[in-house]
Design a protein around this motif. Structure first.
Motif, PDB file in Angstrom:
ATOM      1  N   GLU A 455       1.439 -10.803   4.308  1.00  0.00           N
ATOM      2  CA  GLU A 455       1.574  -9.805   5.376  1.00  0.00           C
ATOM      3  C   GLU A 455       2.788  -8.904   5.188  1.00  0.00           C
ATOM      4  O   GLU A 455       2.827  -7.803   5.739  1.00  0.00           O
ATOM      5  CB  GLU A 455       1.644 -10.490   6.747  1.00  0.00           C
ATOM      6  CG  GLU A 455       0.269 -10.912   7.263  1.00  0.00           C
ATOM      7  CD  GLU A 455       0.332 -11.570   8.636  1.00  0.00           C
ATOM      8  OE1 GLU A 455       1.467 -11.891   9.091  1.00  0.00           O
ATOM      9  OE2 GLU A 455      -0.732 -11.764   9.250  1.00  0.00           O
ATOM     10  N   VAL A 456       3.785  -9.338   4.429  1.00  0.00           N
ATOM     11  CA  VAL A 456       4.974  -8.496   4.237  1.00  0.00           C
ATOM     12  C   VAL A 456       4.914  -7.699   2.936  1.00  0.00           C
ATOM     13  O   VAL A 456       5.797  -6.895   2.667  1.00  0.00           O
ATOM     14  CB  VAL A 456       6.282  -9.332   4.282  1.00  0.00           C
ATOM     15  CG1 VAL A 456       6.386 -10.106   5.573  1.00  0.00           C
ATOM     16  CG2 VAL A 456       6.386 -10.270   3.083  1.00  0.00           C
ATOM     17  N   ILE A 457       3.868  -7.912   2.125  1.00  0.00           N
ATOM     18  CA  ILE A 457       3.722  -7.115   0.904  1.00  0.00           C
ATOM     19  C   ILE A 457       3.311  -5.699   1.293  1.00  0.00           C
ATOM     20  O   ILE A 457       2.341  -5.517   2.032  1.00  0.00           O
ATOM     21  CB  ILE A 457       2.689  -7.746  -0.047  1.00  0.00           C
ATOM     22  CG1 ILE A 457       3.189  -9.115  -0.529  1.00  0.00           C
ATOM     23  CG2 ILE A 457       2.414  -6.840  -1.239  1.00  0.00           C
ATOM     24  CD1 ILE A 457       2.184  -9.883  -1.354  1.00  0.00           C
ATOM     25  N   PRO A 458       4.021  -4.676   0.839  1.00  0.00           N
ATOM     26  CA  PRO A 458       3.720  -3.300   1.251  1.00  0.00           C
ATOM     27  C   PRO A 458       2.298  -2.891   0.884  1.00  0.00           C
ATOM     28  O   PRO A 458       1.724  -3.371  -0.108  1.00  0.00           O
ATOM     29  CB  PRO A 458       4.749  -2.459   0.474  1.00  0.00           C
ATOM     30  CG  PRO A 458       5.811  -3.408   0.058  1.00  0.00           C
ATOM     31  CD  PRO A 458       5.157  -4.737  -0.094  1.00  0.00           C
ATOM     32  N   GLU A 459       1.744  -1.980   1.689  1.00  0.00           N
ATOM     33  CA  GLU A 459       0.376  -1.518   1.464  1.00  0.00           C
ATOM     34  C   GLU A 459       0.217  -0.835   0.113  1.00  0.00           C
ATOM     35  O   GLU A 459      -0.849  -0.886  -0.495  1.00  0.00           O
ATOM     36  CB  GLU A 459      -0.049  -0.560   2.585  1.00  0.00           C
ATOM     37  CG  GLU A 459      -0.306  -1.257   3.916  1.00  0.00           C
ATOM     38  CD  GLU A 459      -0.830  -0.300   4.970  1.00  0.00           C
ATOM     39  OE1 GLU A 459      -1.194   0.837   4.608  1.00  0.00           O
ATOM     40  OE2 GLU A 459      -0.868  -0.684   6.151  1.00  0.00           O
ATOM     41  N   ASN A 460       1.281  -0.175  -0.354  1.00  0.00           N
ATOM     42  CA  ASN A 460       1.153   0.527  -1.638  1.00  0.00           C
ATOM     43  C   ASN A 460       1.106  -0.431  -2.829  1.00  0.00           C
ATOM     44  O   ASN A 460       0.845  -0.019  -3.955  1.00  0.00           O
ATOM     45  CB  ASN A 460       2.280   1.544  -1.818  1.00  0.00           C
ATOM     46  CG  ASN A 460       3.649   0.894  -1.830  1.00  0.00           C
ATOM     47  OD1 ASN A 460       3.847  -0.178  -1.262  1.00  0.00           O
ATOM     48  ND2 ASN A 460       4.603   1.533  -2.468  1.00  0.00           N
ATOM     49  N   VAL A 461       1.360  -1.715  -2.577  1.00  0.00           N
ATOM     50  CA  VAL A 461       1.143  -2.753  -3.596  1.00  0.00           C
ATOM     51  C   VAL A 461      -0.172  -3.472  -3.314  1.00  0.00           C
ATOM     52  O   VAL A 461      -1.022  -3.621  -4.182  1.00  0.00           O
ATOM     53  CB  VAL A 461       2.308  -3.769  -3.632  1.00  0.00           C
ATOM     54  CG1 VAL A 461       1.988  -4.923  -4.582  1.00  0.00           C
ATOM     55  CG2 VAL A 461       3.601  -3.077  -4.042  1.00  0.00           C
ATOM     56  N   GLY A 462      -0.344  -3.905  -2.074  1.00  0.00           N
ATOM     57  CA  GLY A 462      -1.583  -4.563  -1.665  1.00  0.00           C
ATOM     58  C   GLY A 462      -1.443  -6.063  -1.568  1.00  0.00           C
ATOM     59  O   GLY A 462      -0.877  -6.698  -2.459  1.00  0.00           O
ATOM     60  N   GLU A 463      -1.970  -6.636  -0.480  1.00  0.00           N
ATOM     61  CA  GLU A 463      -1.845  -8.081  -0.252  1.00  0.00           C
ATOM     62  C   GLU A 463      -2.621  -8.899  -1.282  1.00  0.00           C
ATOM     63  O   GLU A 463      -2.371 -10.096  -1.454  1.00  0.00           O
ATOM     64  CB  GLU A 463      -2.322  -8.433   1.158  1.00  0.00           C
ATOM     65  CG  GLU A 463      -3.785  -8.175   1.416  1.00  0.00           C
ATOM     66  CD  GLU A 463      -4.226  -8.590   2.816  1.00  0.00           C
ATOM     67  OE1 GLU A 463      -5.436  -8.762   3.012  1.00  0.00           O
ATOM     68  OE2 GLU A 463      -3.361  -8.751   3.699  1.00  0.00           O
ATOM     69  N   ARG A 464      -3.542  -8.260  -2.014  1.00  0.00           N
ATOM     70  CA  ARG A 464      -4.317  -8.998  -3.011  1.00  0.00           C
ATOM     71  C   ARG A 464      -3.525  -9.230  -4.293  1.00  0.00           C
ATOM     72  O   ARG A 464      -4.055  -9.761  -5.265  1.00  0.00           O
ATOM     73  CB  ARG A 464      -5.632  -8.276  -3.274  1.00  0.00           C
ATOM     74  CG  ARG A 464      -6.578  -8.382  -2.067  1.00  0.00           C
ATOM     75  CD  ARG A 464      -7.772  -7.487  -2.188  1.00  0.00           C
ATOM     76  NE  ARG A 464      -8.729  -7.993  -3.156  1.00  0.00           N
ATOM     77  CZ  ARG A 464      -9.869  -7.375  -3.459  1.00  0.00           C
ATOM     78  NH1 ARG A 464     -10.165  -6.226  -2.873  1.00  0.00           N
ATOM     79  NH2 ARG A 464     -10.700  -7.884  -4.333  1.00  0.00           N
ATOM     80  N   LEU A 465      -2.253  -8.839  -4.279  1.00  0.00           N
ATOM     81  CA  LEU A 465      -1.346  -9.228  -5.354  1.00  0.00           C
ATOM     82  C   LEU A 465      -1.336 -10.744  -5.503  1.00  0.00           C
ATOM     83  O   LEU A 465      -1.231 -11.280  -6.608  1.00  0.00           O
ATOM     84  CB  LEU A 465       0.072  -8.736  -5.035  1.00  0.00           C
ATOM     85  CG  LEU A 465       1.185  -9.192  -5.978  1.00  0.00           C
ATOM     86  CD1 LEU A 465       1.067  -8.476  -7.310  1.00  0.00           C
ATOM     87  CD2 LEU A 465       2.562  -8.960  -5.358  1.00  0.00           C
ATOM     88  N   ILE A 466      -1.425 -11.443  -4.353  1.00  0.00           N
ATOM     89  CA  ILE A 466      -1.410 -12.908  -4.341  1.00  0.00           C
ATOM     90  C   ILE A 466      -2.687 -13.389  -3.673  1.00  0.00           C
ATOM     91  O   ILE A 466      -2.867 -13.225  -2.462  1.00  0.00           O
ATOM     92  CB  ILE A 466      -0.173 -13.450  -3.596  1.00  0.00           C
ATOM     93  CG1 ILE A 466       1.105 -12.936  -4.264  1.00  0.00           C
ATOM     94  CG2 ILE A 466      -0.190 -14.968  -3.561  1.00  0.00           C
ATOM     95  CD1 ILE A 466       2.368 -13.287  -3.510  1.00  0.00           C
TER      96      ILE A 466
END
Length: 717
Positions: A455-466
């Protein structure tokens, strides 16, 4: 009929008592007449479940509609032509209910009798449930009927109900047959509630809208604000809104609910076989909800794409993500502990052993340690893009060797939810995409930690990073993706590591066992030896860096040997002995020297000297962490130089073999592999290198026009 059980529906294996609610839209056709084919299929499914030993309770709507249809016909044949020219007065709903209840029950009785089943009618009203004695008697009656294999058929007694519209108000206990079914499921301690509708389940919008999608698992936090409901039921008082409300109430009280179509001949049976049909409502919906609706490849590709966006960020922005994660963990500590305690309680009930329970538990101190580790990582020097070497190949041709992320990591770990936080933080610091698969015993802990972090991962990276993989069935698919996933790190049992190594072409990093040795040499300071041995065994016996085998020089047997043994025994350590120690101490021999106890137990053996100790370690150890306690510098050097393990210590506890204690901030695991990284694997172990060549128009042309000089250049220049 055969089928494959979906992991998100595995709870059906424990179902014994079922409440099935069939709506008016299923019982009747569009013209108001009974849908005899659907009712017959419903009764046949109930017969099949009854013969399999399930206890089935039916809640049926349709009485008012059936009664209305019959009374209209009666009024028609009793009316004169003149009567029919007059405006028709709407029939009294309670009269319709009285006629319909008798008719529909007669039909159920006939259908069940044809299947050699007996049914029983139970009519109830809202006010009945205000009486404790009624509720107690209801439970006893149903219990008695079910023990006789009778099918109880419930309906609200609309004929005598005193409640008037609006049907839903603050004083009501139930308002329609959907909420009645949910109430009965709770009162009668059902294991599952199935709500049969005229559509396949809950959709994101009106089912007739081509843009609407069937929702597999309803997650209240996500879906309650996203769903647009269409019109209410064409008949009856309910509709999908009523079903969802009833399903949410039952699910959050601990009873799983499935909304599915009653138009299919076998949907009830399919639900009980674990097939993924309809919409599931469950108190663990946030865990069962398939992030795994996304295929394995799509999940891995999404992680890679997100990791590339992460790498493109500035060092300060990546640092801020980690600091935000630490703050979020701190703010949600109570919630984390609550979910973790639920996991621990479930594991205790399942009879898990103490070492696993110890690894599973997340106490306040451990969470604080995790927060500190994340902050340490955030404040470390950025590891991405470091120039490791510069070489002047030729005039105007500069070659740089730089650090870069590996790409996408798949980490499979057991028991320890704190590993999820460490691994996620390391992946972000090193710029890698990450797929995580934790053990089922930590599913609630892993789910809440994953939610807090993403939830704290910025939108420009995307939560699907993890990505959090929730199904064991997805692992084989992920292990095939050697073109998308770059490294697999299993953290768990020897069996787990071996299975993964045998199942994939992807490089695997990790250790199978943590069989750590301490060798007490003849010149050891015995006070120091006692402290180190106790710490290595007792500080955290479930850790992979805990001492599992104590080797003692034979010259110590007459002197300090007994003190070491007595100290271990006084701490409650169970002792096993090799051939020499077992006969001397009268203790049992272990099944194998190659054994990781992960508990308050260890093996003791007596050896001739440092060379014998090294030989024992090489034969029976796992290459993890081994230690010598000695004041003899020559013996120490021999041990440190010759023991072929990932970590070799002199006069220090094996418990120091840890990423945080080594100053790495955290660790993704401890590797006993020889390729890539060895020992505690921190950020550096999750990096690889690439070459950057800066030229000024050079071409090879058979090396005619290039004069190579290959000079090392100062990295700082």
């Amino acid at each position: 009929m055969t089928s494959t059980m979906d992991s998100s529906r595995a709870f059906v294996k424990d179902v014994k008592r079922i409440v099935v609610k069939v709506g008016t839209a299923v019982v009747t056709r569009s013209d108001g007449r009974l849908a005899l084919g659907r009712l017959g299929a419903l009764c046949e499914q109930i017969k099949e479940l009854n013969s399999q030993g399930y206890e089935v309770i039916l809640v049926s709507s349709g009485a008012v509609g059936l009664g209305r249809q019959r009374l209209r016909y009666r009024r028609l044949i009793n009316s004169s032509f003149a009567d029919l020219q007059k405006p028709q007065i709407e029939l009294d709903g309670k009269a319709c209910a009285a006629v319909g209840q008798n008719s529909i029950m007669a039909l159920y009785d006939t259908l069940f009798s044809e299947l050699d089943l007996t049914s029983a009618q139970l009519l109830v009203t809202d006010n009945d449930f205000r009486d404790k004695e009624f509720r107690s008697q209801l439970s006893e009656t149903v219990k008695s009927l079910l023990s006789l294999r009778v099918i109880p058929v419930f309906n609200e007694n609309d004929a005598v109900s005193t409640r008037k519209a609006p049907y839903e108000d603050s004083s009501g206990i139930f308002w329609d047959n959907d909420s009645l079914a949910a109430l009965l499921a709770l009162e009668l301690k059902a294991d599952l509630l199935i709500l049969l509708s005229d559509v396949e389940g809950l959709y994101s919008g009106p089912p007739s809208d081509p843009q609407s999608k069937l929702i597999d698992t309803y997650v209240k936090e996500r879906h309650q604000g996203e769903i647009t409901f269409g019109d209410k039921s064409r008949v009856g008082r309910g509709g999908m809104t009523a079903k969802v409300k009833a399903a949410v109430n039952a699910a959050y009280a601990g009873i799983p609910v499935v909304i599915t179509s009653g138009y299919s001949d076998e949907n009830i049976l399919k639900v009980l076989q674990g097939e993924r049909i309809g919409t599931l409502f469950h108190q663990d919906a946030h865990i069962l909800d398939p992030f795994n609706e996304v295929g394995a490849r799509e999940m891995a590709v999404a992680a890679r794409e997100s990791s590339r966006r992460l790498q493109a960020m500035s060092s300060e922005d990546r640092k801020k993500i980690l600091l935000d994660i630490a703050d979020a963990l701190e703010a949600n500590e109570e919630l984390i502990i609550e979910e973790n305690e639920a996991d621990v309680a479930a594991a205790e009930q399942e009879g898990y052993e103490k070492p696993l329970l110890s690894r599973l538990a997340l106490k306040s101190g451990k969470i604080s340690s995790l927060m500190n580790s994340v902050r340490v990582l955030a404040n470390m020097e950025d590891p991405i893009g470091h120039i490791l070497k510069k070489t002047q190949l030729a005039d105007g041709l500069l070659l740089e060797k730089t650090s870069c992320p590996l790409g996408v990591l798949l980490i499979v770990f057991e028991s320890r939810p704190d590993a999820l936080v460490q691994i996620a933080a390391l992946a972000i610091r090193s710029g890698n995409g990450l797929l995580l698969k934790g053990g089922k015993e930590a599913k609630r802990s892993n789910a809440i930690l994953h939610k807090i972090i993403t939830e704290v991962i910025p939108e420009n990276v995307g939560e699907r990073l993890i990505g959090l993989v929730t199904s064991r069935e997805e692992i084989p698919d992920l292990l095939k993706l050697d073109d998308v996933i770059d490294l697999v790190i299993p953290r768990g049992s020897n069996r787990l590591v071996s299975q993964i190594k045998e199942s994939t072409k992807i490089p695997v990093l990790g250790h199978a066992d943590g069989i750590c040795h301490i060798y007490v040499d003849k010149s050891a300071d015995m006070d120091m030896a006692k402290q180190i041995v106790l710490d290595a065994k007792v500080d955290y016996p479930a850790a992979c860096n805990a001492m599992e085998t104590l080797l003692i020089h034979q010259d110590l047997v007459p002197t300090g040997f007994n003190e070491l043994i007595d100290n271990l025994r006084s701490e409650g350590v169970t002792l096993y002995g090799g051939p020499r120690a077992s006969s001397l101490l009268n203790i049992p021999e272990p099944n194998s020297f190659h054994h990781e106890y992960n508990s308050m137990a260890c093996t003791i053996e007596i050896v001739d000297d440092v060379h014998a100790a090294i030989g024992h370690i090489h034969q029976h150890g796992s290459g993890h962490t081994d230690c010598i306690i000695t004041n003899d510098s020559e013996a120490a050097e021999i041990f440190l130089r010759q023991v072929d393990s990932a970590a070799v210590f002199h006069n220090a506890s094996t418990r120091f073999c840890d990423g945080a204690r080594f100053g790495l901030g955290a660790e993704v695991g401890i590797s006993t592999s020889r390729i890539h990284a060895r020992g505690p694997v921190g950020v550096e172990g999750l990096l690889t290198t690439r070459w950057i060549l800066k030229g000024s128009g050079q071409v090879v042309d058979g090396d005619k026009g290039v004069e190579y000089i290959h000079e090392d250049v100062n990295i700082e220049s």
